[in-house]
Design an enzyme around this catalytic site. Structure first.
Site, PDB file in Angstrom:
ATOM      1  N   GLN A  72     -61.084 -30.019 134.534  1.00 35.48           N
ATOM      2  CA  GLN A  72     -61.868 -31.224 134.836  1.00 35.48           C
ATOM      3  C   GLN A  72     -61.058 -32.276 135.588  1.00 35.48           C
ATOM      4  O   GLN A  72     -61.340 -33.466 135.493  1.00 35.48           O
ATOM      5  CB  GLN A  72     -62.436 -31.833 133.551  1.00 35.48           C
ATOM      6  CG  GLN A  72     -63.439 -30.945 132.870  1.00 35.48           C
ATOM      7  CD  GLN A  72     -64.711 -30.827 133.660  1.00 35.48           C
ATOM      8  OE1 GLN A  72     -65.503 -31.747 133.706  1.00 35.48           O
ATOM      9  NE2 GLN A  72     -64.903 -29.692 134.317  1.00 35.48           N
ATOM     10  N   CYS A 119     -70.271 -24.140 156.303  1.00 37.08           N
ATOM     11  CA  CYS A 119     -70.560 -22.712 156.407  1.00 37.08           C
ATOM     12  C   CYS A 119     -69.986 -22.088 157.680  1.00 37.08           C
ATOM     13  O   CYS A 119     -69.690 -20.892 157.724  1.00 37.08           O
ATOM     14  CB  CYS A 119     -72.062 -22.472 156.325  1.00 37.08           C
ATOM     15  SG  CYS A 119     -72.782 -23.048 154.776  1.00 37.08           S
ATOM     16  N   GLU A 176     -53.039 -24.839 134.736  1.00 38.78           N
ATOM     17  CA  GLU A 176     -54.454 -24.578 134.449  1.00 38.78           C
ATOM     18  C   GLU A 176     -55.016 -25.566 133.433  1.00 38.78           C
ATOM     19  O   GLU A 176     -56.165 -25.994 133.546  1.00 38.78           O
ATOM     20  CB  GLU A 176     -54.648 -23.142 133.961  1.00 38.78           C
ATOM     21  CG  GLU A 176     -54.370 -22.079 135.030  1.00 38.78           C
ATOM     22  CD  GLU A 176     -55.240 -22.250 136.269  1.00 38.78           C
ATOM     23  OE1 GLU A 176     -56.277 -22.943 136.194  1.00 38.78           O
ATOM     24  OE2 GLU A 176     -54.880 -21.699 137.310  1.00 38.78           O
ATOM     25  N   TYR A 216     -62.255 -19.759 130.780  1.00 36.76           N
ATOM     26  CA  TYR A 216     -61.707 -19.970 132.112  1.00 36.76           C
ATOM     27  C   TYR A 216     -60.189 -19.820 132.141  1.00 36.76           C
ATOM     28  O   TYR A 216     -59.629 -19.057 132.937  1.00 36.76           O
ATOM     29  CB  TYR A 216     -62.101 -21.351 132.677  1.00 36.76           C
ATOM     30  CG  TYR A 216     -61.219 -21.691 133.848  1.00 36.76           C
ATOM     31  CD1 TYR A 216     -61.460 -21.108 135.080  1.00 36.76           C
ATOM     32  CD2 TYR A 216     -60.076 -22.468 133.690  1.00 36.76           C
ATOM     33  CE1 TYR A 216     -60.598 -21.323 136.145  1.00 36.76           C
ATOM     34  CE2 TYR A 216     -59.211 -22.694 134.740  1.00 36.76           C
ATOM     35  CZ  TYR A 216     -59.477 -22.123 135.967  1.00 36.76           C
ATOM     36  OH  TYR A 216     -58.623 -22.306 137.004  1.00 36.76           O
ATOM     37  N   TRP A 258     -47.855 -24.963 141.740  1.00 38.61           N
ATOM     38  CA  TRP A 258     -48.005 -23.833 140.815  1.00 38.61           C
ATOM     39  C   TRP A 258     -48.248 -22.526 141.534  1.00 38.61           C
ATOM     40  O   TRP A 258     -48.364 -21.483 140.901  1.00 38.61           O
ATOM     41  CB  TRP A 258     -49.111 -24.114 139.804  1.00 38.61           C
ATOM     42  CG  TRP A 258     -50.343 -24.703 140.412  1.00 38.61           C
ATOM     43  CD1 TRP A 258     -51.407 -24.033 140.906  1.00 38.61           C
ATOM     44  CD2 TRP A 258     -50.623 -26.100 140.577  1.00 38.61           C
ATOM     45  NE1 TRP A 258     -52.334 -24.915 141.388  1.00 38.61           N
ATOM     46  CE2 TRP A 258     -51.886 -26.198 141.194  1.00 38.61           C
ATOM     47  CE3 TRP A 258     -49.924 -27.286 140.280  1.00 38.61           C
ATOM     48  CZ2 TRP A 258     -52.480 -27.426 141.510  1.00 38.61           C
ATOM     49  CZ3 TRP A 258     -50.516 -28.497 140.586  1.00 38.61           C
ATOM     50  CH2 TRP A 258     -51.775 -28.568 141.198  1.00 38.61           C
ATOM     51  N   CYS A 260     -66.827 -24.529 150.595  1.00 39.20           N
ATOM     52  CA  CYS A 260     -68.141 -24.444 149.947  1.00 39.20           C
ATOM     53  C   CYS A 260     -68.299 -25.645 149.012  1.00 39.20           C
ATOM     54  O   CYS A 260     -68.429 -25.503 147.807  1.00 39.20           O
ATOM     55  CB  CYS A 260     -68.245 -23.131 149.181  1.00 39.20           C
ATOM     56  SG  CYS A 260     -69.925 -22.684 148.700  1.00 39.20           S
ATOM     57  N   CYS A 262     -73.710 -14.379 152.471  1.00 40.95           N
ATOM     58  CA  CYS A 262     -74.179 -15.412 151.547  1.00 40.95           C
ATOM     59  C   CYS A 262     -75.708 -15.494 151.495  1.00 40.95           C
ATOM     60  O   CYS A 262     -76.373 -15.752 152.498  1.00 40.95           O
ATOM     61  CB  CYS A 262     -73.607 -16.768 151.967  1.00 40.95           C
ATOM     62  SG  CYS A 262     -74.099 -18.131 150.904  1.00 40.95           S
ATOM     63  N   LEU A 317     -53.633 -39.258 132.610  1.00 44.33           N
ATOM     64  CA  LEU A 317     -54.293 -38.043 133.104  1.00 44.33           C
ATOM     65  C   LEU A 317     -55.657 -37.807 132.451  1.00 44.33           C
ATOM     66  O   LEU A 317     -56.520 -37.153 133.026  1.00 44.33           O
ATOM     67  CB  LEU A 317     -53.375 -36.835 132.862  1.00 44.33           C
ATOM     68  CG  LEU A 317     -53.697 -35.530 133.603  1.00 44.33           C
ATOM     69  CD1 LEU A 317     -53.775 -35.745 135.099  1.00 44.33           C
ATOM     70  CD2 LEU A 317     -52.654 -34.466 133.289  1.00 44.33           C
ATOM     71  N   ASP A 347     -65.122 -21.392 137.098  1.00 43.51           N
ATOM     72  CA  ASP A 347     -64.974 -22.832 136.887  1.00 43.51           C
ATOM     73  C   ASP A 347     -66.058 -23.511 137.723  1.00 43.51           C
ATOM     74  O   ASP A 347     -66.968 -22.855 138.218  1.00 43.51           O
ATOM     75  CB  ASP A 347     -63.565 -23.296 137.290  1.00 43.51           C
ATOM     76  CG  ASP A 347     -63.381 -23.252 138.794  1.00 43.51           C
ATOM     77  OD1 ASP A 347     -64.121 -22.499 139.461  1.00 43.51           O
ATOM     78  OD2 ASP A 347     -62.515 -23.976 139.319  1.00 43.51           O
ATOM     79  N   TYR A 396     -58.352 -36.873 128.988  1.00 47.35           N
ATOM     80  CA  TYR A 396     -58.592 -35.750 128.078  1.00 47.35           C
ATOM     81  C   TYR A 396     -57.323 -35.409 127.304  1.00 47.35           C
ATOM     82  O   TYR A 396     -56.772 -34.314 127.417  1.00 47.35           O
ATOM     83  CB  TYR A 396     -59.099 -34.528 128.839  1.00 47.35           C
ATOM     84  CG  TYR A 396     -60.536 -34.633 129.282  1.00 47.35           C
ATOM     85  CD1 TYR A 396     -61.519 -34.995 128.383  1.00 47.35           C
ATOM     86  CD2 TYR A 396     -60.915 -34.355 130.592  1.00 47.35           C
ATOM     87  CE1 TYR A 396     -62.846 -35.086 128.768  1.00 47.35           C
ATOM     88  CE2 TYR A 396     -62.239 -34.449 130.991  1.00 47.35           C
ATOM     89  CZ  TYR A 396     -63.192 -34.813 130.075  1.00 47.35           C
ATOM     90  OH  TYR A 396     -64.500 -34.904 130.455  1.00 47.35           O
ATOM     91  N   CYS A 402     -66.746 -20.611 156.852  1.00 43.68           N
ATOM     92  CA  CYS A 402     -66.697 -19.756 155.658  1.00 43.68           C
ATOM     93  C   CYS A 402     -66.518 -18.281 156.021  1.00 43.68           C
ATOM     94  O   CYS A 402     -67.274 -17.736 156.826  1.00 43.68           O
ATOM     95  CB  CYS A 402     -67.972 -19.933 154.841  1.00 43.68           C
ATOM     96  SG  CYS A 402     -68.003 -18.898 153.357  1.00 43.68           S
TER      97      CYS A 402
END
Length: 390
Positions: free
Chosen positions: A69, A226, A64, A147, A51, A219, A235, A107, A165, A109, A229
């Site tokens: 989830q 870290c 999306e 979201y 995507w 993260c 942070c 999949l 999210d 849901y 990052c």
DNA sequence: AACACGGGGGA
DNA sequence: TCCCCAGTGTT
């Protein structure tokens, strides 16, 4: 450390106990540096995902919704199959719901698929087949919440819209030192405020994706990397040694266990499957009829009430365990065979709306993973394997 | 604020 | 086994 008001980000932070090691100065300058560093990092580190190769709002929207989830690696093959069968919102709108659910099969849901189908029809009818680019208009479509509206608006339409999210909540709770429960209303409010403050006018979609990518690859919930990052210097959690303590998440309650008995009746290569009413658990999906019970006698009663003459032949074929988010299911699987001549119309009560004799491997309708496990446990090959063991 | 709603991958 | 994932909608 100075006392901070509840719900307010306390900066600068100091490592405690002991002398200050890092000081973070909040403000537009720091925000800008975060945006620049994150964007540059994303350009070099972004995974190549299907995507991300398109700007088609329909494809972005599909991704999306599938990603709600659900992990990236799980979604990829579903996304490819779905898009290849329904390349445009119009073709999705014209499809039969059973076929949409078949492509969603496994999949989870499943309401997402039913609602996408509805939204596709709405877009085709009311928006002339073109997706609205406005976050508020997107938000008005069924299945699109805060979201997804932010994601589609920023990624597909370059709108300066924030998004939060699970990944972003974790990243921002650490970056900003937010120690409210990220699932609470107060925590969510702070997170959305921080996201809205940070998202830039230029390439907001890239920034939002960078935030999510950082959460997915660097993260992470446990043992954040870290050292890798791009914004560790900005942070708050890092500066205060709280990388592993944030985000704060309230513990969830335990899931109840439910016992079911399922009747798998074969007539040749076809199985008696029942379609569940839309709306509830596994809504719109087909499965061997089952009832909440521990006893095969209940399955016999179920078949007798449905008018299926297979009650005497029914015997236990095995057990299936299936874990859902809110329920643990233990299913006793009963199996019977009837001759093709005995294949007849079955009438089942709620939660089923109708029944039919279907080839479970044909995948023309939606079948849950639980139903697949049950059919598999009671399949002829499984029976042969069982006999061979004796 | 709490709950319903799937399934799977990683530690 | 536990955590939690590119969440949404209802009660």
């Amino acid at each position: 450390m100075r006392k901070k008001a509840k719900g307010q980000v306390a900066l600068p932070f100091e490592r405690e106990p002991g002398p200050p090691v890092v000081t973070i100065e909040p403000g537009p300058e720091r925000d800008h540096e975060v945006v620049i560093a994150l964007g540059a990092w994303f350009d070099g580190a972004a995974r190549d995902l299907p995507w991300r190769r398109t700007r088609d709002p329909y494809a972005i929207w599909l991704s999306e919704v599938m990603l709600q989830q659900t992990r990236v690696e799980t979604v990829i093959p579903y996304f490819e199959r779905f898009l290849s069968r329904f390349p445009t919102v119009r073709e999705l709108a014209l499809a039969e719901l059973d076929e949409v659910l078949a492509l969603w099969s496994g999949l989870g849901y499943y309401r997402r698929a039913r609602v996408m189908h509805l939204a596709a029809r709405e877009v085709t009818e009311h928006h002339a087949g073109a997706f609205p680019g406005d976050a508020a208009a997107l938000r008005a479509l069924p299945g699109i919440g805060a979201y997804t509206a932010g994601a589609v608006a920023s990624i597909a339409f370059d709108r300066r819209e924030p998004l939060v999210d699970g990944n972003v909540a974790r990243v921002l709770s650490r970056l900003e030192g937010i120690d409210d429960d990220i699932r609470s209303a107060a925590g969510q409010k702070l997170l959305w405020q921080a996201a809205a403050r940070l998202v830039p006018e230029a390439r907001p979609g890239r920034f939002n994706q960078a935030l999510m990518e950082l959460g997915a690859t660097v993260c992470t919930p446990r043992a954040p990397r870290c050292g890798a990052c791009p914004v560790s210097g900005h942070c708050v959690a890092r500066a205060t040694g709280r990388e592993e303590e944030l985000p704060v998440i309230a513990p969830k309650r335990e899931v109840p266990s439910v016992r079911m008995v399922a009747a798998v009746v074969w007539a040749g290569s076809r199985v008696l499957l029942a379609r569940r009413e839309e709306g509830g658990l596994f809504g719109g999906l087909w499965e061997p009829p089952m009832v909440p019970s521990d006893s095969i006698d209940e399955a016999r009663t179920l078949l007798a009430d449905a008018g299926i003459p297979a009650t005497l032949a029914l015997h236990e074929a095995g057990r299936v365990r299936h874990i859902l988010t809110h329920r643990r299911m233990e299913v006793t699987v009963a199996r019977a065979e009837v001759s093709e001549a005995w294949r007849c119309r079955a009438k089942l009560a709620s939660p089923y709306e109708k029944a039919s004799w279907l080839d479970p491997s044909a995948s023309e309708v939606g079948v849950s993973t639980l139903a697949r496990k049950i059919v598999s446990t009671a399949s002829p090959s499984a029976a042969w394997a069982e006999r061979a063991r004796r």
